[in-house]
Enzyme design. Structure first.
Site, mmCIF file in Angstrom:
data_model
loop_
_atom_site.group_PDB
_atom_site.id
_atom_site.type_symbol
_atom_site.label_atom_id
_atom_site.label_comp_id
_atom_site.label_asym_id
_atom_site.label_seq_id
_atom_site.Cartn_x
_atom_site.Cartn_y
_atom_site.Cartn_z
ATOM 1 C CE1 TYR A 3 49.097 22.830 13.105
ATOM 2 C CE2 TYR A 3 47.590 23.432 14.882
ATOM 3 C CZ TYR A 3 48.484 22.532 14.325
ATOM 4 O OH TYR A 3 48.756 21.351 14.966
ATOM 5 C CG ASP A 4 43.082 27.065 14.094
ATOM 6 O OD1 ASP A 4 44.236 26.683 14.349
ATOM 7 O OD2 ASP A 4 42.439 27.824 14.848
ATOM 8 C CD GLU A 5 39.308 27.683 8.727
ATOM 9 O OE1 GLU A 5 38.953 26.534 8.382
ATOM 10 O OE2 GLU A 5 38.521 28.471 9.295
ATOM 11 C CG ASN A 64 47.855 21.721 24.122
ATOM 12 O OD1 ASN A 64 46.681 21.740 23.757
ATOM 13 N ND2 ASN A 64 48.627 22.776 24.060
ATOM 14 C CG PHE A 80 55.962 27.349 31.419
ATOM 15 C CD1 PHE A 80 56.049 28.626 30.891
ATOM 16 C CD2 PHE A 80 54.693 26.842 31.725
ATOM 17 C CE1 PHE A 80 54.907 29.396 30.652
ATOM 18 C CE2 PHE A 80 53.546 27.602 31.497
ATOM 19 C CZ PHE A 80 53.649 28.873 30.954
ATOM 20 N N PRO A 82 43.005 30.198 22.580
ATOM 21 C CG PRO A 82 42.797 28.137 21.509
ATOM 22 C CD PRO A 82 43.747 29.292 21.690
HETATM 23 P P1 NAD Z 1 57.111 19.242 14.854
HETATM 24 O O1 NAD Z 1 57.243 20.622 14.285
HETATM 25 O O2 NAD Z 1 58.116 18.798 15.860
HETATM 26 O O3 NAD Z 1 57.082 18.157 13.696
HETATM 27 C C1 NAD Z 1 56.582 18.404 12.417
HETATM 28 C C2 NAD Z 1 57.540 17.786 11.409
HETATM 29 O O4 NAD Z 1 57.001 17.979 10.092
HETATM 30 C C3 NAD Z 1 58.921 18.449 11.424
HETATM 31 O O5 NAD Z 1 59.939 17.477 11.477
HETATM 32 C C4 NAD Z 1 58.960 19.224 10.112
HETATM 33 O O6 NAD Z 1 60.265 19.387 9.603
HETATM 34 C C5 NAD Z 1 58.071 18.350 9.233
HETATM 35 N N1 NAD Z 1 57.511 19.048 8.077
HETATM 36 C C6 NAD Z 1 56.859 20.234 8.045
HETATM 37 N N2 NAD Z 1 56.504 20.552 6.791
HETATM 38 C C7 NAD Z 1 56.927 19.513 5.997
HETATM 39 C C8 NAD Z 1 56.864 19.248 4.604
HETATM 40 N N3 NAD Z 1 56.301 20.114 3.744
HETATM 41 N N4 NAD Z 1 57.415 18.099 4.141
HETATM 42 C C9 NAD Z 1 58.004 17.217 4.984
HETATM 43 N N5 NAD Z 1 58.090 17.418 6.316
HETATM 44 C C10 NAD Z 1 57.553 18.562 6.810
HETATM 45 O O7 NAD Z 1 55.633 19.169 15.462
HETATM 46 P P2 NAD Z 1 54.928 18.022 16.320
HETATM 47 O O8 NAD Z 1 54.525 18.604 17.626
HETATM 48 O O9 NAD Z 1 55.725 16.779 16.296
HETATM 49 O O10 NAD Z 1 53.589 17.808 15.471
HETATM 50 C C11 NAD Z 1 53.484 16.754 14.539
HETATM 51 C C12 NAD Z 1 52.075 16.678 13.977
HETATM 52 O O11 NAD Z 1 51.125 16.475 15.029
HETATM 53 C C13 NAD Z 1 51.634 17.940 13.235
HETATM 54 O O12 NAD Z 1 50.873 17.570 12.112
HETATM 55 C C14 NAD Z 1 50.771 18.646 14.237
HETATM 56 O O13 NAD Z 1 49.796 19.453 13.618
HETATM 57 C C15 NAD Z 1 50.145 17.494 14.995
HETATM 58 N N6 NAD Z 1 49.750 17.879 16.356
HETATM 59 C C16 NAD Z 1 50.685 17.999 17.348
HETATM 60 C C17 NAD Z 1 50.281 18.393 18.629
HETATM 61 C C18 NAD Z 1 51.248 18.504 19.782
HETATM 62 O O14 NAD Z 1 50.829 18.821 20.885
HETATM 63 N N7 NAD Z 1 52.535 18.242 19.628
HETATM 64 C C19 NAD Z 1 48.931 18.682 18.870
HETATM 65 C C20 NAD Z 1 48.023 18.569 17.820
HETATM 66 C C21 NAD Z 1 48.441 18.158 16.576
HETATM 67 N N1 UDP Z 2 51.797 30.371 26.878
HETATM 68 C C1 UDP Z 2 52.282 31.028 27.969
HETATM 69 N N2 UDP Z 2 53.623 31.319 28.018
HETATM 70 C C2 UDP Z 2 54.477 30.949 27.039
HETATM 71 C C3 UDP Z 2 53.973 30.239 25.919
HETATM 72 C C4 UDP Z 2 52.631 29.960 25.878
HETATM 73 O O1 UDP Z 2 51.545 31.372 28.894
HETATM 74 O O2 UDP Z 2 55.672 31.239 27.160
HETATM 75 C C5 UDP Z 2 50.365 30.062 26.841
HETATM 76 C C6 UDP Z 2 49.652 30.344 25.524
HETATM 77 O O3 UDP Z 2 49.245 31.700 25.454
HETATM 78 C C7 UDP Z 2 48.486 29.401 25.612
HETATM 79 C C8 UDP Z 2 49.040 28.207 26.394
HETATM 80 O O4 UDP Z 2 50.210 28.683 27.045
HETATM 81 O O5 UDP Z 2 47.445 29.974 26.367
HETATM 82 C C9 UDP Z 2 49.429 27.019 25.513
HETATM 83 O O6 UDP Z 2 50.241 27.488 24.465
HETATM 84 P P1 UDP Z 2 51.051 26.516 23.504
HETATM 85 O O7 UDP Z 2 51.751 27.396 22.536
HETATM 86 O O8 UDP Z 2 51.837 25.568 24.304
HETATM 87 O O9 UDP Z 2 49.926 25.647 22.787
HETATM 88 P P2 UDP Z 2 48.528 25.983 22.084
HETATM 89 O O10 UDP Z 2 48.175 27.424 22.251
HETATM 90 O O11 UDP Z 2 48.721 25.593 20.683
HETATM 91 O O12 UDP Z 2 47.587 25.102 22.809
#
Ligand code: NAD
Ligand code: UDP
Length: 314
Positions: A145-147, A174, A191, A272
């Site tokens: 994901y990160d890369e 987040n 949660f 992290p």
């Molecule tokens: P999500 O999984 O709910 O939404 C992602 C959507 O992308 C889904 O509807 C999925 O079906 C669609 N998708 C995946 N691969 C696809 C493809 N090849 N073609 C077409 N559609 C595709 O996740 P989210 O939380 O809504 O995240 C949306 C975006 O925001 C992502 O790019 C994610 O990396 C970024 N983001 C979200 C958060 C967060 O906290 N929610 C934080 C950082 C970045």
């Molecule tokens: N986490 C947790 N219990 C859970 C799911 C996640 O304690 O049931 C922790 C996880 O290890 C991380 C933090 O909550 O330290 C946030 O995780 P999340 O998956 O929500 O987001 P991200 O790690 O991508 O920030």
């Protein structure tokens, strides 16, 4: 404006589609429903300006007619999703981003890339400003994901510099709210689901690791300000309010008036330890800061879970 939202049937994408339609834009939502669902945008289907197209953006992307803006949000985002879907995640971040940029170039549209705080990895600088290069393990489980997102940022810059595409990068921290899947594995839906079902609330490690959590309405506001502006970013978008996972679990248990106990589970690899956005740029450039405080955001999210998921009825 006519806006293409990739990943528009996901959690964040569906909120973006809804807000764009409400303000009078036309929306073309592209999604392959890998981690999202048409149910997230079902309430928009009757809107004349809304179109949902099942499409995998790693295949060829075609949208007829003019496009003013592309919001590239397609990608699995929850750790358990991208750990299950490593190749899909790398493909959508690379090939999917290439196609989204190609679409923007072809149409002369601005494009906003949804990047992530994960580009900072397990950060050694706290809080994280955009100038920090990060501390990422490319061969650890989260590397997929990160890369992918780091590559997507580099590709976006290359299109800007080589093809003069109007690009913007947001690094999203987040974010939570209604329409998160109860089983998507992220801390907040876990949660809430566990507390409402009276099940043990699973806290990873000793729960001292922190996150800074932003309510979805605030996030949408920031994304649209970025989309409507001209800045190339990257700009951090998030709520600087930082909380440990143990305190977050206790908070959710208290807000749901649950009798659930906290159980400690193994900490994921490369999880992290701290995460908090430095939002100076967002405040200066977008004139944006989050308005919904954590308790209010959690209360709204809990109310939605109660309404939509029968197992969580009081
Ligand atoms: P999500 O999984 O709910 O939404 C992602 C959507 O992308 C889904 O509807 C999925 O079906 C669609 N998708 C995946 N691969 C696809 C493809 N090849 N073609 C077409 N559609 C595709 O996740 P989210 O939380 O809504 O995240 C949306 C975006 O925001 C992502 O790019 C994610 O990396 C970024 N983001 C979200 C958060 C967060 O906290 N929610 C934080 C950082 C970045
Ligand atoms: N986490 C947790 N219990 C859970 C799911 C996640 O304690 O049931 C922790 C996880 O290890 C991380 C933090 O909550 O330290 C946030 O995780 P999340 O998956 O929500 O987001 P991200 O790690 O991508 O920030």
């Amino acid at each position: 404006m006519r806006v293409v939202v990739t990943g528009g049937a996901g959690f964040l994408g569906s909120h973006l589609c809804e807000t764009l339609i409400r303000r009078g834009d036309e929306v073309v939502c592209l999604d392959n429903f890998l981690t999202g669902t048409p149910a997230n945008v079902a309430h928009l289907m009757e809107e004349p300006g809304f179109q949902l197209i099942r499409s995998d953006v790693t295949d060829f992307v075609h949208v007829g007619g003019k496009v003013d803006l592309v919001l590239h949000f397609a990608s699995p985002a929850s750790p358990i999703d991208y750990l299950k879907l490593p190749i899909e995640t790398l493909k959508v971040g690379s090939i999917g981003t290439l196609h989204a940029l190609g679409l923007a170039r072809d149409k002369g549209a601005r494009i906003i890339l949804a990047s992530t705080s994960e580009v900072y990895g397990d950060p050694k600088v706290h809080p994280q400003p955009e100038t920090y290069w990060g501390h990422v393990n490319p061969v650890g489980p989260r590397g997929v994901y990160d890369e992918a997102k780091r590559y997507a940022e580099a590709l976006t810059l290359a299109y800007r510099n080589t093809h003069q595409v109007d690009t913007g990068i947001v690094r999203i921290f987040n974010t939570f709210g209604p329409r998160m899947r109860p089983n998507d594995g992220r801390a907040i839906p876990n949660f809430i689901r566990q507390s409402l079902a009276g099940e043990p609330v699973t806290v990873a490690g000793d729960g001292s690791q922190t996150r800074s959590i932003c309510y979805v309405d605030d996030l949408v506001e920031a994304i649209l300000r970025m989309a409507d502006g001209e800045h190339q970013g990257p700009i951090n978008i998030g709520n600087p309010h930082e909380i440990s996972m143990l305190d977050l679990a206790r908070k959710v248990i208290s807000l749901t008036e649950s009798s659930s106990e906290i159980v400690l589970i193994d900490r994921p690899v490369d999880d992290p330890t701290v995460r908090q956005p430095d939002t100076t740029l967002a405040r200066e450039i977008l004139k944006w800061e989050p308005k919904v405080d954590m308790d209010e955001g959690l209360a709204r999210t809990i109310a939605w879970f109660r309404e939509v998921h029968p197992w969580s009825a009081p």
